[in-house]
Design a protein around this motif. Structure first.
Motif, mmCIF file in Angstrom:
data_model
loop_
_atom_site.group_PDB
_atom_site.id
_atom_site.type_symbol
_atom_site.label_atom_id
_atom_site.label_comp_id
_atom_site.label_asym_id
_atom_site.label_seq_id
_atom_site.Cartn_x
_atom_site.Cartn_y
_atom_site.Cartn_z
ATOM 1 N N SER A 7 -6.121 -6.172 9.250
ATOM 2 C CA SER A 7 -5.118 -5.522 8.403
ATOM 3 C C SER A 7 -5.532 -5.561 6.933
ATOM 4 C CB SER A 7 -3.757 -6.196 8.574
ATOM 5 O OG SER A 7 -3.307 -6.078 9.894
ATOM 6 N N LEU A 11 -6.358 -2.330 4.573
ATOM 7 C CA LEU A 11 -5.690 -2.125 3.282
ATOM 8 C C LEU A 11 -6.696 -2.058 2.136
ATOM 9 C CD1 LEU A 11 -2.512 -4.359 3.661
ATOM 10 C CD2 LEU A 11 -2.627 -1.865 3.582
ATOM 11 N N LEU A 154 -2.890 4.983 0.749
ATOM 12 C CA LEU A 154 -2.197 3.751 1.143
ATOM 13 C C LEU A 154 -1.317 3.957 2.374
ATOM 14 C CD1 LEU A 154 -1.351 2.126 -2.296
ATOM 15 C CD2 LEU A 154 -3.280 1.710 -0.776
ATOM 16 N N LEU A 158 -1.651 1.888 5.755
ATOM 17 C CA LEU A 158 -0.505 1.207 6.358
ATOM 18 C C LEU A 158 -0.250 1.666 7.790
ATOM 19 C CD1 LEU A 158 1.949 0.977 3.338
ATOM 20 C CD2 LEU A 158 0.741 -0.900 4.464
#
Length: 165
Positions: A7, A11, A154, A158
């Protein structure tokens, strides 16, 4: 733990994509600014000092950012080697980080490099105005472009994180 690391990497990739896209946008803006001011200066110098073009281009390359500076320096070097300045100008203009429309404006000056000083001054001033207008339009949309780029990069990152978890 692996999902957390994945993750974070996703990101970080999203942030890196955002930074890269915005850097390209700023690079294009800086190149337009440099070219517009250099062409204006070129026109003034030709009118007043009647400097030879390769010497003038070498002078202009020192007052520009990396893209425009390289453009003028390469054009001067190749012209001094005896290559056709019009063809060199057009070829180098295609490599600049500009839109198709802005490249076309810059390439048009290539044909005027063979003409007289008055014709070249007029073409340089016209191109300078067109590139300045493009720069102003790009600057107006800067905030929106930053927001759009941030949102897209972004939110995509996500979404991938959600799918990973």
């Amino acid at each position: 733990m692996i999902k957390l690391m994945g993750s974070l990497l996703i990101l970080a990739g999203g942030v890196l994509i955002r930074q890269t896209r915005l850097a390209e946008y700023r690079r294009r803006l800086r190149t337009l600014t440099d070219l517009a001011s250099s062409l204006r200066r070129m026109s003034d110098e030709i009118r007043t000092l009647r400097r030879p073009l390769p010497e003038l281009m070498r002078y202009l390359s020192g007052a520009c950012g990396p893209e425009a500076g390289t453009f003028f320096k390469e054009a001067a070097a190749q012209a001094e080697r005896g290559e056709d300045l019009s063809e060199v100008w057009r070829h180098l203009a295609r490599a600049l980080p500009l839109s198709q429309r802005d490249r076309a404006v810059l390439e048009e000056i290539g044909g005027d490099l063979r003409g007289d000083a008055t014709q070249l001054c007029g073409a340089a001033e016209l191109a300078s105005r067109a590139l300045s207008k493009s720069r102003d339009e790009l600057e107006e949309g800067r905030r929106a472009e930053e927001k759009r780029t941030t949102a897209l990069s972004l939110s995509a990152a996500l979404l991938l994180v959600i799918l990973l978890i």
